[in-house]
Enzyme design. Structure first.
Site, PDB file in Angstrom:
ATOM      1  N   ASP A   1       3.223  -6.768  -2.104  1.00 41.60           N
ATOM      2  CA  ASP A   1       2.999  -8.176  -2.438  1.00 41.60           C
ATOM      3  C   ASP A   1       3.338  -8.493  -3.895  1.00 41.60           C
ATOM      4  O   ASP A   1       3.473  -9.661  -4.252  1.00 41.60           O
ATOM      5  CB  ASP A   1       1.539  -8.579  -2.186  1.00 41.60           C
TER       6      ASP A   1
ATOM      7  N   ASP B   1       2.207  -0.634   0.382  1.00 41.39           N
ATOM      8  CA  ASP B   1       1.269  -0.916  -0.706  1.00 41.39           C
ATOM      9  C   ASP B   1      -0.149  -1.031  -0.148  1.00 41.39           C
ATOM     10  O   ASP B   1      -0.347  -1.308   1.035  1.00 41.39           O
ATOM     11  CB  ASP B   1       1.692  -2.237  -1.370  1.00 41.39           C
TER      12      ASP B   1
ATOM     13  N   ASP C   1      -3.315  -2.611  -2.129  1.00 44.91           N
ATOM     14  CA  ASP C   1      -4.078  -3.825  -2.472  1.00 44.91           C
ATOM     15  C   ASP C   1      -3.355  -5.092  -2.013  1.00 44.91           C
ATOM     16  O   ASP C   1      -2.189  -5.322  -2.347  1.00 44.91           O
ATOM     17  CB  ASP C   1      -4.311  -3.901  -3.986  1.00 44.91           C
TER      18      ASP C   1
HETATM   19 MG   LIG Z   1      -0.588  -5.069  -3.863  1.00 46.07          MG
END
Ligand SMILES: [Mg+2]
Length: 181
Positions: free
Chosen positions: A132, A7, A9
């Site tokens: 996340d 991922d 961000d």
């Molecule tokens: Mg993220």
């Protein structure tokens, strides 16, 4: 060769610091990532902001200016030797081109040809997802594959392995390959 889905961000790049800086400046607040106990940011901002917190994600020049998280670039450079690496990220408006430029600037050895924009990361072929966002981690785990969380207050309820830095992720991966995880 295994494929890592990574991922962008809050895993590779530090979105929250700049996002919250802009919000705090405009609403005279003191929000930080440690305050976010669940994924929905609108619950943690002032009432007069509410869902407008997401408007910042449409501002030009936001994503292109983000800093990499500590050690992200160097660890990805090392992992790139032994893994297929795909960057998987969801996006809004301007961010598509800015994220491409960001990858070309900071991760040229991966390059934008390995950047996949999707809201359905669990549909992408790959062995391990490092993310996340609770919804991504949960959906990916449901497919029977390994998801690992970058540790944040808002993903504490997700039952997957977690690390709090890139160096820790590198160590986790080594142990995973040895069958210790
Ligand atoms: Mg993220």
């Amino acid at each position: 060769m295994k494929t890592l889905l990574i991922d962008m961000d809050s895993v590779i790049c530090d979105l929250m610091t700049e996002w919250h800086r802009r919000y705090n400046r405009d609403y005279d607040d003191n929000l930080s990532i440690q305050d976010l106990k669940c994924w929905d940011s609108e619950n943690y901002v002032k009432k007069e902001c509410g869902n407008k917190i997401y408007d910042y994600l449409d501002e030009p020049e936001l994503f292109i200016k983000l800093d990499p998280l500590p050690n992200a670039i160097e660890v990805l450079r090392r992992l790139h030797e032994n893994y297929e690496i795909l960057i998987v990220t969801s996006s809004r408006t301007y961010a598509y081109t800015e994220k491409e430029k960001w990858i070309e600037k900071h991760l040229p050895f991966i390059g934008k040809r390995n950047l996949i924009f999707t809201h359905r990361k669990e549909m992408v072929r790959g062995d391990i997802l490092f993310d996340d966002a609770p919804h991504n981690l949960i959906a990916f785990k449901k497919t029977g594959r390994t998801a690992i969380a970058m540790d944040y207050p808002y993903n504490q309820d997700v039952k997957v392995d977690r690390v709090s830095s890139w160096l820790e992720f590198e160590g986790w991966l080594e142990a995973y390959e040895k069958g210790d995880q």
